[in-house]
Motif scaffolding. Structure first.
Motif, PDB file in Angstrom:
ATOM      1  N   GLY A 106     -12.091 -11.208  -5.215  1.00 54.28           N
ATOM      2  CA  GLY A 106     -10.774 -10.817  -5.716  1.00 54.28           C
ATOM      3  C   GLY A 106     -10.029 -11.963  -6.360  1.00 54.28           C
ATOM      4  O   GLY A 106     -10.458 -13.125  -6.292  1.00 54.28           O
ATOM      5  N   LYS A 107      -8.876 -11.633  -6.966  1.00 59.03           N
ATOM      6  CA  LYS A 107      -8.051 -12.676  -7.618  1.00 59.03           C
ATOM      7  C   LYS A 107      -7.609 -13.696  -6.578  1.00 59.03           C
ATOM      8  O   LYS A 107      -7.652 -14.893  -6.793  1.00 59.03           O
ATOM      9  CB  LYS A 107      -6.851 -12.004  -8.295  1.00 59.03           C
ATOM     10  N   ILE A 148      -8.342  -1.434   3.826  1.00 61.37           N
ATOM     11  CA  ILE A 148      -9.412  -2.319   4.333  1.00 61.37           C
ATOM     12  C   ILE A 148      -8.825  -3.414   5.220  1.00 61.37           C
ATOM     13  O   ILE A 148      -9.369  -3.737   6.283  1.00 61.37           O
ATOM     14  CB  ILE A 148     -10.204  -2.929   3.153  1.00 61.37           C
ATOM     15  N   THR A 206      -7.899  -8.279   0.775  1.00 64.41           N
ATOM     16  CA  THR A 206      -8.622  -7.142   0.189  1.00 64.41           C
ATOM     17  C   THR A 206      -7.672  -6.085  -0.362  1.00 64.41           C
ATOM     18  O   THR A 206      -7.048  -6.295  -1.394  1.00 64.41           O
ATOM     19  CB  THR A 206      -9.565  -6.512   1.240  1.00 64.41           C
ATOM     20  N   ALA A 262       1.031 -12.224   6.537  1.00 70.23           N
ATOM     21  CA  ALA A 262       1.967 -12.917   5.651  1.00 70.23           C
ATOM     22  C   ALA A 262       2.048 -12.170   4.321  1.00 70.23           C
ATOM     23  O   ALA A 262       1.150 -12.299   3.497  1.00 70.23           O
ATOM     24  CB  ALA A 262       1.511 -14.352   5.418  1.00 70.23           C
ATOM     25  N   HIS A 318      -9.986  -4.260   8.955  1.00 76.73           N
ATOM     26  CA  HIS A 318     -10.538  -5.576   9.306  1.00 76.73           C
ATOM     27  C   HIS A 318      -9.739  -6.239  10.408  1.00 76.73           C
ATOM     28  O   HIS A 318     -10.315  -6.866  11.309  1.00 76.73           O
ATOM     29  CB  HIS A 318     -10.582  -6.461   8.055  1.00 76.73           C
ATOM     30  N   LYS A 346      -1.991  -3.991  -9.262  1.00 79.22           N
ATOM     31  CA  LYS A 346      -1.542  -3.946  -7.864  1.00 79.22           C
ATOM     32  C   LYS A 346      -1.533  -2.516  -7.353  1.00 79.22           C
ATOM     33  O   LYS A 346      -1.089  -1.606  -8.031  1.00 79.22           O
ATOM     34  CB  LYS A 346      -0.139  -4.543  -7.766  1.00 79.22           C
ATOM     35  N   HIS A 398       1.534  -7.805 -11.729  1.00 83.62           N
ATOM     36  CA  HIS A 398       0.472  -7.367 -12.639  1.00 83.62           C
ATOM     37  C   HIS A 398       0.216  -5.876 -12.408  1.00 83.62           C
ATOM     38  O   HIS A 398       0.570  -5.292 -11.386  1.00 83.62           O
ATOM     39  CB  HIS A 398      -0.799  -8.187 -12.356  1.00 83.62           C
ATOM     40  N   ARG A 424      -2.013 -18.118  -8.929  1.00 88.46           N
ATOM     41  CA  ARG A 424      -2.258 -17.894  -7.500  1.00 88.46           C
ATOM     42  C   ARG A 424      -2.500 -19.180  -6.702  1.00 88.46           C
ATOM     43  O   ARG A 424      -2.613 -19.132  -5.475  1.00 88.46           O
ATOM     44  CB  ARG A 424      -3.395 -16.884  -7.324  1.00 88.46           C
ATOM     45  N   PHE A 441      -0.042 -19.741  -3.788  1.00 85.06           N
ATOM     46  CA  PHE A 441      -0.211 -19.145  -2.463  1.00 85.06           C
ATOM     47  C   PHE A 441      -1.095 -19.983  -1.538  1.00 85.06           C
ATOM     48  O   PHE A 441      -1.118 -19.771  -0.315  1.00 85.06           O
ATOM     49  CB  PHE A 441      -0.820 -17.740  -2.592  1.00 85.06           C
ATOM     50  N   ASP A 452     -17.706  -8.617   1.624  1.00 83.05           N
ATOM     51  CA  ASP A 452     -17.425  -8.088   0.293  1.00 83.05           C
ATOM     52  C   ASP A 452     -17.675  -6.580   0.315  1.00 83.05           C
ATOM     53  O   ASP A 452     -18.292  -6.059   1.259  1.00 83.05           O
ATOM     54  CB  ASP A 452     -18.359  -8.786  -0.713  1.00 83.05           C
ATOM     55  N   ASN A 497       3.749 -12.853   1.833  1.00 84.42           N
ATOM     56  CA  ASN A 497       3.740 -13.834   0.755  1.00 84.42           C
ATOM     57  C   ASN A 497       3.508 -15.222   1.334  1.00 84.42           C
ATOM     58  O   ASN A 497       4.146 -15.609   2.300  1.00 84.42           O
ATOM     59  CB  ASN A 497       5.068 -13.798  -0.025  1.00 84.42           C
ATOM     60  N   PHE A 498       2.542 -15.957   0.728  1.00 87.16           N
ATOM     61  CA  PHE A 498       2.204 -17.295   1.221  1.00 87.16           C
ATOM     62  C   PHE A 498       2.948 -18.394   0.465  1.00 87.16           C
ATOM     63  O   PHE A 498       2.878 -19.561   0.849  1.00 87.16           O
ATOM     64  CB  PHE A 498       0.695 -17.564   1.059  1.00 87.16           C
ATOM     65  N   GLY A 528      -3.429 -11.603   4.364  1.00 92.41           N
ATOM     66  CA  GLY A 528      -2.566 -11.724   3.184  1.00 92.41           C
ATOM     67  C   GLY A 528      -2.387 -10.376   2.502  1.00 92.41           C
ATOM     68  O   GLY A 528      -1.441 -10.158   1.769  1.00 92.41           O
ATOM     69  N   THR A 529      -3.300  -9.473   2.784  1.00 85.66           N
ATOM     70  CA  THR A 529      -3.271  -8.124   2.226  1.00 85.66           C
ATOM     71  C   THR A 529      -1.961  -7.439   2.578  1.00 85.66           C
ATOM     72  O   THR A 529      -1.463  -7.586   3.706  1.00 85.66           O
ATOM     73  CB  THR A 529      -4.460  -7.316   2.775  1.00 85.66           C
ATOM     74  N   GLY A 548      -9.068 -13.906  -3.468  1.00 86.38           N
ATOM     75  CA  GLY A 548     -10.259 -14.403  -2.776  1.00 86.38           C
ATOM     76  C   GLY A 548     -10.912 -15.559  -3.497  1.00 86.38           C
ATOM     77  O   GLY A 548     -11.306 -16.556  -2.873  1.00 86.38           O
TER      78      GLY A 548
HETATM   79  N1  LIG Z   1       0.290 -12.690   0.920  1.00 89.69           N
HETATM   80  C1  LIG Z   1       0.281 -13.174  -0.315  1.00 89.69           C
HETATM   81  O1  LIG Z   1       0.874 -14.234  -0.625  1.00 89.69           O
HETATM   82  C2  LIG Z   1      -0.461 -12.434  -1.361  1.00 89.69           C
HETATM   83  C3  LIG Z   1      -1.010 -11.228  -1.049  1.00 89.69           C
HETATM   84  N2  LIG Z   1      -1.696 -10.534  -1.982  1.00 89.69           N
HETATM   85  C4  LIG Z   1      -2.319  -9.288  -1.517  1.00 89.69           C
HETATM   86  O2  LIG Z   1      -3.694  -9.548  -1.328  1.00 89.69           O
HETATM   87  C5  LIG Z   1      -4.456  -8.375  -1.607  1.00 89.69           C
HETATM   88  C6  LIG Z   1      -5.499  -8.717  -2.638  1.00 89.69           C
HETATM   89  O3  LIG Z   1      -4.842  -9.045  -3.840  1.00 89.69           O
HETATM   90  P1  LIG Z   1      -5.737  -9.403  -5.131  1.00 89.69           P
HETATM   91  O4  LIG Z   1      -6.669 -10.513  -4.795  1.00 89.69           O
HETATM   92  O5  LIG Z   1      -4.800  -9.551  -6.259  1.00 89.69           O
HETATM   93  O6  LIG Z   1      -6.557  -8.047  -5.300  1.00 89.69           O
HETATM   94  P2  LIG Z   1      -8.009  -7.846  -5.969  1.00 89.69           P
HETATM   95  O7  LIG Z   1      -8.126  -6.395  -6.227  1.00 89.69           O
HETATM   96  O8  LIG Z   1      -8.175  -8.834  -7.075  1.00 89.69           O
HETATM   97  O9  LIG Z   1      -9.014  -8.276  -4.796  1.00 89.69           O
HETATM   98  C7  LIG Z   1      -9.253  -7.433  -3.713  1.00 89.69           C
HETATM   99  C8  LIG Z   1     -10.724  -7.609  -3.374  1.00 89.69           C
HETATM  100  O10 LIG Z   1     -11.016  -6.846  -2.199  1.00 89.69           O
HETATM  101  C9  LIG Z   1     -12.342  -6.380  -2.341  1.00 89.69           C
HETATM  102  N3  LIG Z   1     -12.647  -5.282  -1.431  1.00 89.69           N
HETATM  103  C10 LIG Z   1     -12.423  -3.953  -1.593  1.00 89.69           C
HETATM  104  N4  LIG Z   1     -12.903  -3.273  -0.545  1.00 89.69           N
HETATM  105  C11 LIG Z   1     -13.478  -4.182   0.294  1.00 89.69           C
HETATM  106  C12 LIG Z   1     -14.169  -4.119   1.522  1.00 89.69           C
HETATM  107  N5  LIG Z   1     -14.385  -2.934   2.128  1.00 89.69           N
HETATM  108  N6  LIG Z   1     -14.611  -5.258   2.096  1.00 89.69           N
HETATM  109  C13 LIG Z   1     -14.410  -6.445   1.487  1.00 89.69           C
HETATM  110  N7  LIG Z   1     -13.751  -6.596   0.309  1.00 89.69           N
HETATM  111  C14 LIG Z   1     -13.305  -5.459  -0.278  1.00 89.69           C
HETATM  112  C15 LIG Z   1     -12.448  -5.971  -3.800  1.00 89.69           C
HETATM  113  O11 LIG Z   1     -13.797  -5.924  -4.195  1.00 89.69           O
HETATM  114  C16 LIG Z   1     -11.674  -7.100  -4.481  1.00 89.69           C
HETATM  115  O12 LIG Z   1     -12.548  -8.137  -4.867  1.00 89.69           O
HETATM  116  C17 LIG Z   1      -3.441  -7.320  -2.047  1.00 89.69           C
HETATM  117  O13 LIG Z   1      -3.075  -6.538  -0.935  1.00 89.69           O
HETATM  118  C18 LIG Z   1      -2.227  -8.148  -2.475  1.00 89.69           C
HETATM  119  O14 LIG Z   1      -0.990  -7.471  -2.297  1.00 89.69           O
HETATM  120  C19 LIG Z   1      -1.906 -10.990  -3.263  1.00 89.69           C
HETATM  121  C20 LIG Z   1      -1.368 -12.205  -3.626  1.00 89.69           C
HETATM  122  C21 LIG Z   1      -0.579 -13.006  -2.713  1.00 89.69           C
END
Ligand SMILES: NC(=O)C1=CN([C@@H]2O[C@H](COP(=O)(O)OP(=O)(O)OC[C@H]3O[C@@H](n4cnc5c(N)ncnc54)[C@H](O)[C@@H]3O)[C@@H](O)[C@H]2O)C=CC1
Ligand SMILES: O=C(O)C1=N[C@H](C(=O)O)C[C@H](O)C1
Length: 267
Positions: A13-14, A82, A78, A126, A86, A160, A157, A238, A241, A36, A128-129, A100-101, A16
């Motif tokens: 992910g972005k 999910i 993720t 969290a 997890h 989301k 973006h 990113r 974070f 993954d 937001n980090f 972080g999800t 990850g």
């Molecule tokens: N707490 C924080 O500061 C931040 C939190 N986030 C959150 O993090 C989460 C991910 O954001 P992004 O990376 O932008 O999303 P993304 O869509 O780019 O990445 C999510 C990843 O999860 C994977 N995934 C889907 N199902 C899965 C499974 N069963 N097992 C393992 N991996 C699986 C996908 O293949 C994808 O690579 C979102 O909930 C977002 O809101 C995002 C940025 C900052």
């Protein structure tokens, strides 16, 4: 500091991919496996964008991964459904977790808090980090004591999944701790187009913008007599974070129970 062995969920992910780079560059953090949605049996270095030094195994199932790999912390980046699954699996196995999800409901948070307490296992959720975002939320809580008419505009973006953002919900919850619930705007106002006034939590209006080209941005706007105060944070990329992810991984080693919000572990 002792080595911390990490299982990362969402490595492609972005977030990850950024987290893999941070782990690779941090001597006391060690990636021992990734979970993954596919690529079971490969190595992390085989994944797009992953550091070529990372030969840890990839699993497509958290339960299988935890059963095979010795780890200290699970990090989940993720998607809402999910991440919840997890966290439950990790807690059931007594594994510390950093989530972080976003997209967790209050009911999810209550259930998972109880589970973490029952299992006497540390977990940090969290929304937001980024240090600047945490400060935005804390400053907003301070301002709300004096300027209770508030609207939040969060902009992300267009990939989301959840709306409003976890950051906007957390901001509104922090504000609600110091501000009586109130109805904002004219008592007879009418939405001629449904949704025009946005969502609301305890009367605080929340608006979500989703557009390509954006990363993560939020404005908290306070209206008062003859004045407007705007507190704004922008994550330009990113890497913003990653210090927070590292802090959460290090801190969760010394936590028992579930902590919601990085502001609770910052000095
Ligand atoms: N707490 C924080 O500061 C931040 C939190 N986030 C959150 O993090 C989460 C991910 O954001 P992004 O990376 O932008 O999303 P993304 O869509 O780019 O990445 C999510 C990843 O999860 C994977 N995934 C889907 N199902 C899965 C499974 N069963 N097992 C393992 N991996 C699986 C996908 O293949 C994808 O690579 C979102 O909930 C977002 O809101 C995002 C940025 C900052
Ligand atoms: O999905 C994102 O990108 C982000 N999600 C988190 C949220 O929902 O608040 C944190 C940050 O805003 C980026």
């Amino acid at each position: 500091m002792n080595n911390i062995r990490i299982i990362l969920a969402g490595p492609r992910g972005k977030m990850g991919q950024e987290a893999l780079r941070m782990i690779d560059e941090t001597p006391h953090l060690e990636l021992v496996a990734a979970v993954d949605s596919k690529n079971d049996g490969l190595q992390v270095k085989d994944l797009t964008g992953a550091p070529q030094s990372m030969d840890a195994p990839v699993y497509d199932d958290m339960e299988n991964c935890i059963g095979a790999i010795e780890a200290d912390v699970v990090v989940d980046l993720t998607r809402p459904d999910i991440g919840k699954k997890h966290l439950e699996i990790a807690l059931e196995h007594g594994l510390r977790t950093v989530i972080g999800t976003t997209g967790f409901s209050n009911e999810d948070l209550e259930r998972l808090t109880n589970l973490a307490e029952e299992k006497k296992t540390g977990a940090i959720i969290a929304p937001n980090f980024a240090i600047g975002a945490i400060l935005m939320m804390k400053f907003s809580q301070m301002a709300a004591k004096y300027l209770p008419d508030i609207e939040i505009i969060e902009k992300h973006h267009d990939q989301k999944l959840d709306a409003p953002s976890g950051t906007a919900l957390k901001t509104a919850q922090l504000i609600s701790q110091v501000r009586e619930e109130k109805r904002q705007g004219h008592p007879d106002e009418k939405e001629d187009l449904e949704g025009a006034r946005g969502a609301q939590l305890q009367g605080i209006r929340i608006h979500s913008v989703r557009l390509p080209g954006l990363v993560a941005h939020q404005e908290v706007i306070f209206g008062g007599e003859g004045q407007v105060l705007t507190i704004r944070h922008d994550s330009m990329n990113r890497t913003s974070f990653m210090p927070g992810v590292r802090l959460a991984v290090e801190s969760v080693m010394n936590i028992e129970g579930l902590v919601y919000g990085l502001e609770n572990i910052m000095e």
